[in-house]
Design a protein around this motif. Structure first.
Motif, PDB file in Angstrom:
ATOM      1  N   TRP A  57      -4.709   3.045  11.978  1.00 18.89           N
ATOM      2  CA  TRP A  57      -5.479   2.051  12.229  1.00 18.89           C
ATOM      3  C   TRP A  57      -5.622   0.843  11.259  1.00 18.89           C
ATOM      4  O   TRP A  57      -6.666  -0.004  11.454  1.00 18.89           O
ATOM      5  N   CYS A  58      -4.689   0.948  10.239  1.00 18.86           N
ATOM      6  CA  CYS A  58      -5.010  -0.101   9.199  1.00 18.86           C
ATOM      7  C   CYS A  58      -5.266  -1.472   9.811  1.00 18.86           C
ATOM      8  O   CYS A  58      -4.632  -2.200  10.716  1.00 18.86           O
TER       9      CYS A  58
ATOM     10  N   THR B 234      -0.403  -6.016   4.639  1.00 20.99           N
ATOM     11  CA  THR B 234      -0.512  -5.584   3.357  1.00 20.99           C
ATOM     12  C   THR B 234       0.056  -4.204   3.233  1.00 20.99           C
ATOM     13  O   THR B 234       0.375  -3.420   2.145  1.00 20.99           O
ATOM     14  N   SER B 235       0.456  -3.658   4.446  1.00 19.27           N
ATOM     15  CA  SER B 235       0.799  -2.349   4.273  1.00 19.27           C
ATOM     16  C   SER B 235       2.233  -1.870   5.191  1.00 19.27           C
ATOM     17  O   SER B 235       3.156  -1.660   4.593  1.00 19.27           O
TER      18      SER B 235
ATOM     19  N   THR C 121      -5.252  -4.334   7.862  1.00 16.80           N
ATOM     20  CA  THR C 121      -4.593  -5.223   7.190  1.00 16.80           C
ATOM     21  C   THR C 121      -3.114  -4.755   7.015  1.00 16.80           C
ATOM     22  O   THR C 121      -2.520  -4.740   6.163  1.00 16.80           O
TER      23      THR C 121
ATOM     24  N   LYS D 216      -9.064   8.428   2.570  1.00 14.95           N
ATOM     25  CA  LYS D 216      -8.695   8.474   4.125  1.00 14.95           C
ATOM     26  C   LYS D 216      -8.757   9.541   4.806  1.00 14.95           C
ATOM     27  O   LYS D 216      -8.144  10.429   4.189  1.00 14.95           O
TER      28      LYS D 216
ATOM     29  N   ARG E 218      -0.110   4.555   5.082  1.00 12.91           N
ATOM     30  CA  ARG E 218      -0.127   3.949   6.398  1.00 12.91           C
ATOM     31  C   ARG E 218      -1.036   4.371   7.305  1.00 12.91           C
ATOM     32  O   ARG E 218      -0.602   5.015   8.398  1.00 12.91           O
ATOM     33  N   CYS E 219      -2.247   3.958   7.349  1.00 14.31           N
ATOM     34  CA  CYS E 219      -3.239   4.304   8.120  1.00 14.31           C
ATOM     35  C   CYS E 219      -3.168   3.918   9.465  1.00 14.31           C
ATOM     36  O   CYS E 219      -2.324   2.814   9.824  1.00 14.31           O
TER      37      CYS E 219
ATOM     38  N   GLY F 200      -4.307  -3.857   1.149  1.00 12.78           N
ATOM     39  CA  GLY F 200      -3.183  -3.107   0.501  1.00 12.78           C
ATOM     40  C   GLY F 200      -3.892  -2.064  -0.572  1.00 12.78           C
ATOM     41  O   GLY F 200      -5.090  -1.748  -0.392  1.00 12.78           O
TER      42      GLY F 200
ATOM     43  N   CYS G 285       0.829  -1.335  -0.012  1.00 10.31           N
ATOM     44  CA  CYS G 285       0.058  -0.062  -0.226  1.00 10.31           C
ATOM     45  C   CYS G 285       1.003   1.305   0.079  1.00 10.31           C
ATOM     46  O   CYS G 285       1.999   1.141   0.517  1.00 10.31           O
TER      47      CYS G 285
HETATM   48  S1  SF4 Z   1      -4.444  -0.981   3.339  1.00 11.80           S
HETATM   49 FE1  SF4 Z   1      -5.941   0.509   3.362  1.00 11.80          FE
HETATM   50  S2  SF4 Z   1      -6.264   1.014   5.597  1.00 11.80           S
HETATM   51 FE2  SF4 Z   1      -4.174   0.155   5.324  1.00 11.80          FE
HETATM   52  S3  SF4 Z   1      -2.671   1.505   4.895  1.00 11.80           S
HETATM   53 FE3  SF4 Z   1      -3.419   1.100   3.116  1.00 11.80          FE
HETATM   54  S4  SF4 Z   1      -5.259   2.439   2.915  1.00 11.80           S
HETATM   55 FE4  SF4 Z   1      -4.838   2.356   4.626  1.00 11.80          FE
END
Ligand code: SF4
Length: 226
Positions: free
Chosen positions: A35-36, A41-42, A38, A117, A32-33, A72, A29
């Motif tokens: 509270w992601c 994937t990031s 997943t 986001k 970098r949220c 991601g 991804c």
């Molecule tokens: S996968 Fe979605 S929630 Fe996670 S960091 Fe990327 S955009 Fe944000």
């Protein structure tokens, strides 16, 4: 393609909630949220590889019309994504792509499920990804282009009712219709989601937005592959 998982479940969010679907989750991804849900994937991406043909083969085994390509951020692998969507479309599948709406490509998809986001996703200012995330998380031009070319929904993850102001500023700036807006509570447990849902439903009623549950969190919390 780089991916983390492929599994059969029901869609847990948005306008197709409850529809049995095969999920293909790409890895990596560009955001970098904080509270992601997943992080594999990031923040700490897994990078298993699979060919487009093999993805199609695996998806076809489930004998399920609905396919959700998620991440991601799937559009990071735009070239492969375009081929994958073409192949799946030819096979008669309904394709949803879940995206953070920061990268555009012409793909054969039936629903673009954008999740722009908000500020509540920012990592701490001391984090090395803070500036990149803050700079990249909203791409008005990309959202606009998806809206012009596809059936779309825009899912916003709300931390508090105060996030509404930011959503409405975006709507004004980009021209996002109320009917395309879907609000969901931020949370990784059923308890956390329940504590926020009443306030968000009130906002939906006042503005003609759609409220979306997060069925997977309600049923399985933060578990993967379900
Ligand atoms: S996968 Fe979605 S929630 Fe996670 S960091 Fe990327 S955009 Fe944000």
């Amino acid at each position: 393609m780089k991916y983390s998982e492929l599994f059969y479940t029901i869609q847990g969010e948005g306008m197709l909630t409850g529809v049995p679907s095969v999920f293909f989750r790409t890895s990596y991804c560009n955001l970098r949220c904080i509270w992601c849900d997943t992080p594999y994937t990031s923040w700490e991406p897994e990078d298993k590889s699979i060919s487009v043909n093999k993805v199609v083969e695996e998806i076809t085994k489930y004998n399920c019309r609905y396919v959700v390509i998620t991440g991601g951020e799937p559009f990071l692998q735009a070239k492969e994504l375009m081929v994958l969507c073409h192949e799946l479309s030819e096979g008669g599948h309904h394709i949803t792509i879940e995206t953070n709406a920061t990268i555009y490509a012409d793909v054969s998809a039936h629903l673009i499920s954008m999740s722009p986001k908000l500020r509540n996703s920012n990592p701490k200012p001391s984090n090395r990804y803070f500036e990149m995330h803050q700079r990249e998380r909203i791409r008005a031009d990309v959202i606009h282009k998806f809206l012009d070319n596809y059936t779309c929904q825009l899912k916003f993850v709300m931390e508090t009712p105060k996030d509404l102001e930011e959503i409405q500023c975006l709507q004004l700036e980009i021209g996002i219709p109320n009917e395309a807006v879907v609000l969901m509570p931020q949370g990784i447990s059923a308890k956390e989601i329940q504590s926020k849902q009443e306030g968000i439903i009130k906002i939906c009623k006042q503005n003609g937005y759609r409220y979306s549950p997060r069925v997977h969190v309600d049923l399985w919390g933060n578990r993967r592959g379900v």
